[in-house]
Design an enzyme around this catalytic site. Structure first.
Site, PDB file in Angstrom:
ATOM      1  CG  PHE A 159      60.477  56.703  32.640  1.00 51.31           C
ATOM      2  CD1 PHE A 159      61.130  56.676  31.635  1.00 51.31           C
ATOM      3  CD2 PHE A 159      60.417  54.861  33.213  1.00 51.31           C
ATOM      4  CE1 PHE A 159      60.624  56.442  30.283  1.00 51.31           C
ATOM      5  CE2 PHE A 159      60.207  54.054  31.883  1.00 51.31           C
ATOM      6  CZ  PHE A 159      60.074  54.984  31.045  1.00 51.31           C
ATOM      7  CD  GLU A 160      64.121  64.150  34.939  1.00 56.69           C
ATOM      8  OE1 GLU A 160      64.431  63.240  33.977  1.00 56.69           O
ATOM      9  OE2 GLU A 160      63.819  65.784  35.905  1.00 56.69           O
ATOM     10  CB  ALA A 161      58.122  61.607  36.547  1.00 57.01           C
TER      11      ALA A 161
END
Lengths: 257, 335, 335, 257
Positions: free
Chosen positions: A50-52
């Site tokens: 996930f990007e975060a």
């Protein structure tokens, strides 16, 4: 016969495209649900990032955001956004898994605006988020477009947010994007497409049940490539639907009961 | 200086860099800060008065609906700060409330307008579509890379993304060929915000901050920014920080103000502490989507202007409601 | 492509980049690795045979005498690997033993030859001063910046150091003016080593690694390198890793081999576990400083060639000696 | 009269140069001991950072290395080498505190080699380590040179490892180094020097007790600036020596009893 919604079918068809032992960086919503479903079916070893900053969590339930605390639940790593981008840049992510508002024949996406004046758009959309980064640097880009219509499958984008094959064969490389990357699949509410290996133009490979090749052509503003043999996507199995409702999204966040 | 090579610029974007600070400005600013351990606790309203100035470039910690400093956001609106330029690195409810309060005149955009699965914001659409707020588009990755350059003190950074897209064309980026390999890369200007507001799990009174879970980008934002206001769930003794120094994300000497503000991220998600207050955000979004802008003004009256501070906001929410968010975070009783 | 600007190169250094990998090579390599969680445990000798090839560019985790993978170093010497180019990012006893074993033909130097407070190494002086080992000089900061570029997949990175010095003149760096601000910066080529050997506090059998204390540079080295061999003090269940995901420094999918090797950094310092074995290092240094190179060969016979593996080395050291290093680390009984 | 060694005097004179409420990035040996002594005397709020990642530890004893576990003992932060470099680049470190093998009149240092051929040095030294980074990016550089002699204070360095004022006034800026940075003090076994504000040439400001201006000139190969009034460094106080032996280096690592 099993009953299903088009949204469920899209998610399931998308999930079937993902190979085992690969990795995916996923956006919010359908991409996330598809990747989770693939892990439950043919791709148990699919790595989800996930990007975060969440890497390989044991997702207890569908996250509402690509950053929420579900995305680091019993994760193997909880890191930073830039580390995820670096990991994609270094070639460790096979699939970027995205959506968009408009798409053109080369798989370029618009998620920025409708209109002609960037300073005063007719409709302002969110913008790239991490989509441009993902599609620039991951090996393959998988795209989910939830309404296949001439206004969304356009000859010319109002704004090219995220790169597909840009102006066609060789164009990504000419601009300096990494070799051997680009979009590989588009999943819509009526069909499944890939890209012609030579022309890099979007190509119809399978329609959803009940949809004709002509339906797809009519829903598309640009001229599609058509595969020599256009197949039909299998409808969802009972097991796929069960997994979707009971395991992936028990709270009906994306797929209401 | 022996060589006459040059390094061709094959493309220059037309976008404006909305942040005017250079790394050298940021260095000069850092030079003046004391390295002493000084008690930096102060009331939140005082910190905002002192450190957030009209016209400044604002960075916000957290991501989307996660660990964003909402208490600080409400106070900025309450004080009617004007003409802020905001770094929109997956900016969701944080920037939305600032825009609803008419505090914003420019945004460097990676992701705005959207509330992820919850749909688009009426407030932001109105202000962006009317042209009243300036926009320069980037991406989440490139906003982080610009901060990394700002943190390093270099004026630009090469990236492998945005190349060939309108996102690039409308940015200030320049495409060059690498002088070592010939590969084309995009150069982007570094980013040194005037001020960072962030919310941490814990800090000591000097400003040493620790965050649990994914750091997202707060580490880079802290190193790149000139000033930092930290709110935290808990102020702890420095000995607690010294027990796990590996866990420190921001060291005290970068920080200007520290405020203990439990629930400071509500209605967003504070990992390992409390989950989203989804109905609250839905109500807020609904108010913003109303064609009558007075509906949002009424929301702001009720939740910001008519309250003196964040503690009153928490009182208004009520303990029951907050307690439920803890249960949700720990997966007790549904999503 | 609208603009014809160029970007003047005002200086080009004469040094050779001793690492031939580009970020694109590193990407292609990463593509072929499985993303599946595979048991990567294997005997150390097998890992070295399989993954460390003659002529490769080697990066070494840790720093100076801290957390360096000495067990792996001894095994490389035992297997008589040849023509390695080594990244000398404060390289002390690690590179010294490799050079004593005649494994090294080139070094990218930030810090070599010195044993910090303990003085200079005879082994390294002989090999560098005879010209038999190639050298390119950098700095500790710039070696890290080159790794950061390699980790990002960009071919070069601007830095604010080395400018105007002979360190710059003898590097491959190029000085350019920033196209945004006009400030001069030095561009250095990125670094993607063929292989990283590192020693962690714990890892699971798939290669998820955690380090306690300062990470120094192992995170960047792991992200930049093509292959990774990890030794660790303890192999733990994956559930242990999942309890503190924030603590994971290297994720499994980058790692090729995992070996549990308690005391694997001896005679160096493993923070929170054991301190330096100073007499051991002093004896080693004394052997290396002897004008007769056979004295060092004898040391290697005794401590490397005549032993089959690191467990025999530990047995030779004896439990008493090792236990004392734990006491030293925890400040029991003097420095 | 208090007895002391020259090494003790150097460490103590160096410590006296450090102001309170400032920060220092320190190298191994005397710089480390000086910074620790300054904390015990006039600069209790001096922030000490170590190259390998330790920030503001409560040093239980003198570390033997800039990375050893003492440097993170009850530290405020244990981070990475590159983070320390970034922090210096961002202007948070006031003093770089270094040594070297040769120095020239502009405070440039050689710690790389003796000889004329870089590929085959007569004597190979360690190289920059972090010294060049520190001296390039910190606001001020403090230099300790343990033997003041014509072979070490030279007209021309065999190799310019670490920048002082390079070729003189304006030269740092011309090469792109940050404005308003450079060496500010040199502490040797016979004297204390600074740099002339206009010419940037090293200037004698204080001799050690028993040393004459002429002694210093004779020990220096280049022409020194001489301050209008050259003072004499106060000898160590009993308290300074006590701190050095009992608090900073109780094990006699640098200062044997």
């Amino acid at each position: 016969m099993v009953e299903y919604t088009i949204k469920e079918l899209m998610c399931i068809v998308a999930a079937r495209q993902l190979e085992d032992n690969k990795s995916a960086a996923v956006g919010t919503g359908l991409p996330m649900a598809s990747a989770m479903l693939a892990q439950q079916t043919q791709a148990p070893n699919l790595l989800i990032a996930f990007e975060a900053g969440g890497v390989a969590p044991q997702l207890p339930t569908l996250p509402i955001s690509v950053g929420d605390s579900r995305t680091i639940h019993k994760a193997l790593m909880a890191t930073t956004l830039i580390d995820i981008m670096d990991i994609i840049g270094r070639g460790y992510i096979d699939y970027a898994f995205l959506g968009g508002a408009q798409i053109d024949k080369y798989g370029n996406l618009n998620s920025t605006m409708i209109g002609t004046n960037h300073n005063k758009p007719k409709v302002r959309f969110p913008g790239s988020g991490g989509a441009n980064d993902f599609a620039s640097m991951a090996w393959e880009t998988m795209i989910i477009m939830d309404r296949h219509s001439p206004r969304r499958f356009v000859e010319k984008l109002d704004f090219l947010t995220t790169p597909g094959y840009l102006d066609g064969p060789g164009s990504r490389e000419e601009w300096g994007l990494f070799p051997d990357t680009g979009p590989s699949r588009v999943i819509t509410d009526i069909c499944l497409l890939d890209f012609h290996p030579k022309t890099k133009v979007m190509r119809l490979i399978k329609t959803h049940p009940g949809i004709t090749i002509d339906d797809v052509k009519k829903a598309t503003s640009f001229e599609l490539e058509i595969a020599d043999e256009v197949g039909i996507n299998d409808p969802p199995t009972k097991e796929e639907l069960r997994l979707l409702h009971e395991v992936i999204d028990p709270n009906g966040l994306i797929f209401p009961h | 200086m022996t060589d006459g090579n040059s390094f061709e610029v094959v493309f220059s974007g037309s976008g404006e860099n909305l942040c005017k600070n250079t790394p050298i400005d940021a260095r000069e600013f850092a030079r003046k800060k004391s390295r002493a351990m000084i008690d930096k606790r102060m009331p939140l309203d005082e910190a905002i008065k002192k450190f957030v100035l009209d016209g400044e470039y604002l960075a916000i910690g957290g991501f989307g609906h996660i660990r964003i400093p909402m208490g600080t956001i409400y106070e900025i609106v309450r004080q009617k700060k004007k003409n802020l330029t905001v770094s929109g690195h997956t900016a969701v409810q944080d920037i939305d409330v600032l825009m609803a309060g008419k505090c914003v005149s420019g945004v460097e955009i990676a992701y705005v307008v959207g509330f992820e699965l919850r749909g688009l914001s009426g407030v932001q659409r109105r202000q962006f579509e009317s042209g009243e707020v300036k926009m320069t588009d980037y991406t989440n990755g490139t906003m982080s890379y610009r901060l990394r350059a700002g943190a390093q003190g270099i004026p630009f950074i090469p990236v492998n993304t945005m190349l060939g897209t309108d996102t690039m064309r409308h940015s200030p980026g320049k495409v060059v060929k690498c002088p070592f390999t010939g590969k084309k890369v995009l150069l982007l200007p570094s980013l040194n915000p005037d001020i960072l507001i962030m919310h941490a799990h814990r800090a000591d009174k000097y400003g040493n901050c620790q965050i649990d879970g994914h750091i997202v980008k707060d580490d880079l934002q802290a190193r790149a920014s000139k000033k930092i206001i930290v709110t935290c769930e808990e102020i702890v003794d420095t000995e607690v920080i010294r027990e796990t120094p590996q866990h420190t994300v921001v060291p005290y000497f970068m920080v200007d103000a520290v405020i203990e503000q439990k629930w400071g991220s509500h209605p967003a998600n504070m990992p390992y502490q409390y989950y989203f207050d989804n109905p609250f955000t839905e109500d807020y979004l609904t108010a913003g989507r109303d064609e009558d802008p007075e509906v949002m003004d009424k929301w702001l009256d009720e939740w910001v202007y008519c309250l003196d501070n964040f503690d009153q906001y928490l009182k208004k929410l009520g303990e029951e409601r907050l307690k439920k968010l803890v249960d949700l975070e720990f997966l007790r009783g549904g999503n």
